[in-house]
Design a protein around this motif. Structure first.
Motif, PDB file in Angstrom:
ATOM      1  N   GLN A  17      -5.802  -1.395  -8.076  1.00 16.44           N
ATOM      2  CA  GLN A  17      -5.260  -0.061  -7.852  1.00 16.44           C
ATOM      3  C   GLN A  17      -6.045   0.715  -6.788  1.00 16.44           C
ATOM      4  OE1 GLN A  17      -5.259   1.550 -11.843  1.00 16.44           O
ATOM      5  NE2 GLN A  17      -7.210   2.607 -11.541  1.00 16.44           N
ATOM      6  N   HIS A  18      -7.355   0.514  -6.690  1.00 21.62           N
ATOM      7  CA  HIS A  18      -8.128   1.215  -5.657  1.00 21.62           C
ATOM      8  C   HIS A  18      -7.748   0.701  -4.274  1.00 21.62           C
ATOM      9  CE1 HIS A  18     -11.369   3.179  -3.486  1.00 21.62           C
ATOM     10  NE2 HIS A  18     -11.654   1.999  -2.939  1.00 21.62           N
ATOM     11  N   ALA A  19      -7.719  -0.611  -4.093  1.00 20.56           N
ATOM     12  CA  ALA A  19      -7.386  -1.197  -2.788  1.00 20.56           C
ATOM     13  C   ALA A  19      -5.970  -0.790  -2.362  1.00 20.56           C
ATOM     14  CB  ALA A  19      -7.516  -2.717  -2.840  1.00 20.56           C
ATOM     15  N   ALA A  20      -5.044  -0.806  -3.317  1.00 23.22           N
ATOM     16  CA  ALA A  20      -3.661  -0.444  -3.013  1.00 23.22           C
ATOM     17  C   ALA A  20      -3.562   1.025  -2.608  1.00 23.22           C
ATOM     18  CB  ALA A  20      -2.769  -0.712  -4.229  1.00 23.22           C
ATOM     19  N   HIS A  21      -4.183   1.907  -3.391  1.00 15.91           N
ATOM     20  CA  HIS A  21      -4.110   3.331  -3.102  1.00 15.91           C
ATOM     21  C   HIS A  21      -4.844   3.664  -1.807  1.00 15.91           C
ATOM     22  CE1 HIS A  21      -4.758   7.737  -4.051  1.00 15.91           C
ATOM     23  NE2 HIS A  21      -3.442   7.576  -4.099  1.00 15.91           N
ATOM     24  N   GLU A  22      -5.969   2.984  -1.577  1.00 13.14           N
ATOM     25  CA  GLU A  22      -6.734   3.201  -0.348  1.00 13.14           C
ATOM     26  C   GLU A  22      -5.879   2.840   0.877  1.00 13.14           C
ATOM     27  OE1 GLU A  22     -10.868   1.706   1.775  1.00 13.14           O
ATOM     28  OE2 GLU A  22     -10.328   0.913  -0.196  1.00 13.14           O
ATOM     29  N   ARG A  23      -5.176   1.708   0.827  1.00 15.14           N
ATOM     30  CA  ARG A  23      -4.339   1.296   1.956  1.00 15.14           C
ATOM     31  C   ARG A  23      -3.193   2.276   2.166  1.00 15.14           C
ATOM     32  NH1 ARG A  23      -4.088  -0.829   6.874  1.00 15.14           N
ATOM     33  NH2 ARG A  23      -5.188  -2.705   6.244  1.00 15.14           N
ATOM     34  N   LEU A  24      -2.578   2.722   1.071  1.00 13.24           N
ATOM     35  CA  LEU A  24      -1.497   3.691   1.200  1.00 13.24           C
ATOM     36  C   LEU A  24      -1.998   4.983   1.840  1.00 13.24           C
ATOM     37  CD1 LEU A  24       0.251   3.076  -2.212  1.00 13.24           C
ATOM     38  CD2 LEU A  24       1.287   2.698   0.037  1.00 13.24           C
ATOM     39  N   ARG A  25      -3.150   5.477   1.375  1.00 14.34           N
ATOM     40  CA  ARG A  25      -3.756   6.685   1.954  1.00 14.34           C
ATOM     41  C   ARG A  25      -4.064   6.477   3.432  1.00 14.34           C
ATOM     42  NH1 ARG A  25      -3.948  11.642  -0.668  1.00 14.34           N
ATOM     43  NH2 ARG A  25      -4.415  11.284  -2.830  1.00 14.34           N
ATOM     44  N   PHE A  26      -4.644   5.315   3.742  1.00 18.74           N
ATOM     45  CA  PHE A  26      -4.998   5.004   5.118  1.00 18.74           C
ATOM     46  C   PHE A  26      -3.770   5.062   6.020  1.00 18.74           C
ATOM     47  CE2 PHE A  26      -5.488   1.919   8.572  1.00 18.74           C
ATOM     48  CZ  PHE A  26      -6.655   2.359   9.164  1.00 18.74           C
ATOM     49  N   GLU A  27      -2.675   4.442   5.581  1.00 17.59           N
ATOM     50  CA  GLU A  27      -1.454   4.425   6.391  1.00 17.59           C
ATOM     51  C   GLU A  27      -0.895   5.837   6.566  1.00 17.59           C
ATOM     52  OE1 GLU A  27      -0.267   1.805   8.107  1.00 17.59           O
ATOM     53  OE2 GLU A  27      -1.949   0.632   7.323  1.00 17.59           O
ATOM     54  N   GLU A  28      -0.940   6.659   5.503  1.00 16.27           N
ATOM     55  CA  GLU A  28      -0.459   8.040   5.594  1.00 16.27           C
ATOM     56  C   GLU A  28      -1.323   8.854   6.561  1.00 16.27           C
ATOM     57  OE1 GLU A  28      -0.707   9.282   1.519  1.00 16.27           O
ATOM     58  OE2 GLU A  28       1.054   8.121   0.933  1.00 16.27           O
ATOM     59  N   SER A 126      -9.855   7.612   3.633  1.00 15.08           N
ATOM     60  CA  SER A 126      -8.931   7.025   2.649  1.00 15.08           C
ATOM     61  C   SER A 126      -9.685   6.416   1.483  1.00 15.08           C
ATOM     62  CB  SER A 126      -8.010   5.992   3.306  1.00 15.08           C
ATOM     63  OG  SER A 126      -8.735   4.914   3.841  1.00 15.08           O
ATOM     64  N   CYS A 127     -10.843   5.818   1.729  1.00 15.68           N
ATOM     65  CA  CYS A 127     -11.627   5.217   0.650  1.00 15.68           C
ATOM     66  C   CYS A 127     -12.149   6.288  -0.299  1.00 15.68           C
ATOM     67  CB  CYS A 127     -12.782   4.401   1.229  1.00 15.68           C
ATOM     68  SG  CYS A 127     -13.717   3.501  -0.028  1.00 15.68           S
ATOM     69  N   ILE A 131      -7.823   6.394  -5.546  1.00  9.78           N
ATOM     70  CA  ILE A 131      -8.046   6.241  -6.980  1.00  9.78           C
ATOM     71  C   ILE A 131      -9.230   5.293  -7.161  1.00  9.78           C
ATOM     72  CG2 ILE A 131      -7.078   5.290  -9.114  1.00  9.78           C
ATOM     73  CD1 ILE A 131      -4.277   5.801  -7.824  1.00  9.78           C
ATOM     74  N   LYS A 132     -10.109   5.614  -8.058  1.00 10.97           N
ATOM     75  CA  LYS A 132     -11.288   4.778  -8.289  1.00 10.97           C
ATOM     76  C   LYS A 132     -11.025   3.788  -9.430  1.00 10.97           C
ATOM     77  CE  LYS A 132     -13.661   7.083  -5.276  1.00 10.97           C
ATOM     78  NZ  LYS A 132     -13.002   6.966  -4.015  1.00 10.97           N
ATOM     79  N   ALA A 133     -11.855   2.745  -9.469  1.00  7.65           N
ATOM     80  CA  ALA A 133     -11.789   1.799 -10.579  1.00  7.65           C
ATOM     81  C   ALA A 133     -12.097   2.560 -11.868  1.00  7.65           C
ATOM     82  CB  ALA A 133     -12.796   0.675 -10.373  1.00  7.65           C
ATOM     83  N   GLY A 156       4.080  -6.496   6.330  1.00  6.62           N
ATOM     84  CA  GLY A 156       3.011  -7.448   6.609  1.00  6.62           C
ATOM     85  C   GLY A 156       1.615  -6.950   6.267  1.00  6.62           C
ATOM     86  N   ILE A 157       1.515  -5.836   5.559  1.00  5.75           N
ATOM     87  CA  ILE A 157       0.212  -5.266   5.193  1.00  5.75           C
ATOM     88  C   ILE A 157      -0.114  -5.703   3.766  1.00  5.75           C
ATOM     89  CG2 ILE A 157      -1.101  -3.149   4.825  1.00  5.75           C
ATOM     90  CD1 ILE A 157       0.832  -1.832   6.890  1.00  5.75           C
ATOM     91  N   THR A 158      -1.149  -6.525   3.622  1.00  7.06           N
ATOM     92  CA  THR A 158      -1.474  -7.092   2.311  1.00  7.06           C
ATOM     93  C   THR A 158      -2.908  -6.839   1.868  1.00  7.06           C
ATOM     94  OG1 THR A 158      -2.069  -9.190   3.342  1.00  7.06           O
ATOM     95  CG2 THR A 158       0.225  -8.945   2.605  1.00  7.06           C
ATOM     96  N   THR A 159      -3.683  -6.121   2.684  1.00  9.09           N
ATOM     97  CA  THR A 159      -5.083  -5.867   2.337  1.00  9.09           C
ATOM     98  C   THR A 159      -5.407  -4.392   2.466  1.00  9.09           C
ATOM     99  OG1 THR A 159      -5.900  -6.142   4.600  1.00  9.09           O
ATOM    100  CG2 THR A 159      -5.784  -8.140   3.230  1.00  9.09           C
ATOM    101  N   CYS A 160      -6.528  -3.990   1.855  1.00  8.57           N
ATOM    102  CA  CYS A 160      -7.042  -2.643   2.055  1.00  8.57           C
ATOM    103  C   CYS A 160      -7.644  -2.600   3.461  1.00  8.57           C
ATOM    104  CB  CYS A 160      -8.069  -2.289   0.979  1.00  8.57           C
ATOM    105  SG  CYS A 160      -9.698  -3.041   1.221  1.00  8.57           S
ATOM    106  N   PRO A 161      -8.031  -1.432   3.960  1.00 10.25           N
ATOM    107  CA  PRO A 161      -8.619  -1.365   5.301  1.00 10.25           C
ATOM    108  C   PRO A 161      -9.886  -2.211   5.467  1.00 10.25           C
ATOM    109  CG  PRO A 161      -7.945   0.815   4.612  1.00 10.25           C
ATOM    110  CD  PRO A 161      -7.797  -0.090   3.417  1.00 10.25           C
ATOM    111  N   HIS A 162     -10.569  -2.541   4.361  1.00 11.06           N
ATOM    112  CA  HIS A 162     -11.775  -3.371   4.439  1.00 11.06           C
ATOM    113  C   HIS A 162     -11.456  -4.864   4.438  1.00 11.06           C
ATOM    114  CE1 HIS A 162     -13.127   0.342   2.264  1.00 11.06           C
ATOM    115  NE2 HIS A 162     -13.933   0.338   3.302  1.00 11.06           N
ATOM    116  N   GLY A 163     -10.184  -5.210   4.227  1.00 10.78           N
ATOM    117  CA  GLY A 163      -9.788  -6.610   4.235  1.00 10.78           C
ATOM    118  C   GLY A 163      -9.660  -7.258   2.869  1.00 10.78           C
ATOM    119  N   ARG A 164      -9.892  -6.493   1.791  1.00 11.02           N
ATOM    120  CA  ARG A 164      -9.731  -7.055   0.447  1.00 11.02           C
ATOM    121  C   ARG A 164      -8.245  -7.095   0.095  1.00 11.02           C
ATOM    122  NH1 ARG A 164     -13.203  -2.922  -0.764  1.00 11.02           N
ATOM    123  NH2 ARG A 164     -11.674  -2.125  -2.202  1.00 11.02           N
TER     124      ARG A 164
END
Length: 183
Positions: A17-28, A126-127, A131-133, A156-164
């Motif tokens: 949930q953190h990686a997913a939310h972080e990527r969504l925030r990053f894209e926004e 975004s990080c 949402i935190k663990a 085609g976006i499958t990772t958080c900004p850090h690559g996880r």
């Protein structure tokens, strides 16, 4: 409180949930930054941050850059900065940490301007605001997050900004093998 489990067809998915939310925030944030839209939220009560001399100098020299990322800051004298707005509302410690992280990135950028500072700053923001663990989401929040990451994956976006990875999947056959139901 950290992973979301869901299924679709013959597959089971585990979403971070953190990686997913972080990527969504990053894209926004990235979309707003590229369109030069206002990214800040005014604080109900401005907060005063005490910084050391070097930190204060970096922040004050780059107020225009902070503003691009949604911060409204100004000199408050005696090694202090007053914060009027931030990209997303957060507690004082989080805001101070983020301002200092960006200051550090600015120092690195001045030394090595090849680095993509904008991407790095958006990633930091975004990080911090994701949402935190161990944060329990409601079922509707989990469903919304899962649906939104499926939208990212379609692009085609499958990772958080850090690559996880945002999610991992297991087929029914793989799960049956784990439970020794199939060889």
């Amino acid at each position: 409180g950290t992973y979301i489990l869901c299924e679709s067809g013959e597959n089971m998915y585990m979403i971070d949930q953190h990686a997913a939310h972080e990527r969504l925030r990053f894209e926004e944030l990235k979309r707003a930054y590229q369109k030069q839209e206002r990214m800040s939220q005014l604080l109900l009560s401005p907060m005063v941050l005490s910084l050391d001399f070097a930190e204060t100098q970096v922040v004050l020299e780059h107020l225009d850059i902070y503003k691009k990322f949604g911060f409204e800051l100004e000199d408050f004298g005696a090694g202090s900065v007053i914060v009027h707005a931030t990209p997303v509302a957060a507690d004082q410690e989080t805001i101070q940490d983020l301002i200092l992280e960006i200051a550090e990135a600015l120092r690195d950028y001045v030394k090595h301007p090849v680095a993509d500072f904008e991407e790095r700053a958006l990633d930091m923001i975004s990080c911090k605001y994701a949402i935190k663990a161990n944060h329990r989401l409601t079922l509707p929040e989990m469903q919304d997050l899962a649906l939104r990451i499926w939208g990212l994956e379609a692009k085609g976006i499958t990772t958080c900004p850090h690559g996880r990875p945002i999610r991992i999947s297991f087929t029914k056959t793989e799960i049956e093998k784990m439970f020794k139901r199939k060889l």
